[in-house]
Design a protein around this motif. Structure first.
Motif, short mmCIF file in Angstrom:
data_model
loop_
_atom_site.label_atom_id
_atom_site.label_comp_id
_atom_site.label_asym_id
_atom_site.label_seq_id
_atom_site.Cartn_x
_atom_site.Cartn_y
_atom_site.Cartn_z
N ILE A 124 0.85 -1.18 0.00
CA ILE A 124 0.00 0.00 0.00
C ILE A 124 0.89 1.23 0.00
CG2 ILE A 124 -1.75 1.29 1.27
CD1 ILE A 124 -2.50 -1.38 2.65
N THR A 125 0.64 2.15 -0.91
CA THR A 125 1.32 3.45 -0.88
C THR A 125 0.27 4.53 -1.02
OG1 THR A 125 1.72 3.49 -3.25
CG2 THR A 125 3.44 2.52 -1.90
N THR A 126 0.36 5.55 -0.17
CA THR A 126 -0.56 6.68 -0.22
C THR A 126 0.22 7.93 0.15
OG1 THR A 126 -1.18 6.38 2.08
CG2 THR A 126 -2.59 5.35 0.44
N PRO A 127 -0.27 9.10 -0.26
CA PRO A 127 0.42 10.32 0.18
C PRO A 127 0.15 10.57 1.65
CG PRO A 127 -1.55 10.86 -1.06
CD PRO A 127 -1.37 9.36 -1.15
N SER A 128 1.15 11.04 2.35
CA SER A 128 0.97 11.41 3.74
C SER A 128 0.51 12.85 3.84
CB SER A 128 2.27 11.22 4.51
OG SER A 128 2.10 11.58 5.84
N SER A 129 0.90 13.64 2.87
CA SER A 129 0.43 15.02 2.78
C SER A 129 0.22 15.34 1.32
CB SER A 129 1.45 15.97 3.39
OG SER A 129 2.65 15.94 2.66
N SER A 130 -0.63 16.29 1.06
CA SER A 130 -0.87 16.65 -0.33
C SER A 130 -1.11 18.14 -0.45
CB SER A 130 -2.05 15.87 -0.91
OG SER A 130 -3.23 16.22 -0.24
N MET A 131 -0.76 18.66 -1.60
CA MET A 131 -1.04 20.06 -1.92
C MET A 131 -2.00 20.04 -3.11
SD MET A 131 2.76 21.65 -1.45
CE MET A 131 2.25 23.35 -1.42
N THR A 132 -2.49 21.18 -3.50
CA THR A 132 -3.49 21.20 -4.55
C THR A 132 -2.93 20.83 -5.92
OG1 THR A 132 -3.18 23.57 -4.80
CG2 THR A 132 -5.02 22.82 -3.42
#
Length: 108
Positions: free
Chosen positions: A3-11
């Motif tokens: 599983i890989t997902t962003p821990s933080s995201s910007m627009t």
């Protein structure tokens, strides 16, 4: 399963910005609850490397937002801060709990 997902995201993730990311604690809480065993939970970088990356964006963002371009002293200051943050990044692993680029999780 990996599983890989962003821990933080910007627009800049728009049109796919449905979540601000998942923390280490999300995985440690929910994966065992649903019957998964966590084999590995590895952060992709840490707080200091994330802040350093954002500092690199300042001149570009200033230009794109029609702001005054940073002068030489301000650019030098950004570089000094980046050197400090990169030094911290290599010596402080725990800061990834606060912020990192994402988590790599291997479960079964």
């Amino acid at each position: 399963m990996i599983i890989t997902t962003p821990s933080s995201s910007m627009t800049y993730f728009a049109h796919y910005n449905f979540s601000t990311g998942f923390s280490k604690f999300f995985y440690e809480n929910y994966l065992p609850f649903f019957g998964f065993e966590i084999n590995q939970l590895i952060p992709n970088e840490n707080y200091f490397s994330a802040i350093s990356q954002d500092l690199k964006r300042i001149p570009f963002l200033a230009e794109n937002c029609n702001l005054i371009k940073p002068n030489r002293i301000q650019l030098w200051s950004i570089n000094v801060l980046q050197m400090l943050l990169e030094k911290y990044s290599y010596t402080v692993a725990k800061s990834s709990e606060l912020l990192c680029f994402g988590w790599h999780c291997v479960v079964q």
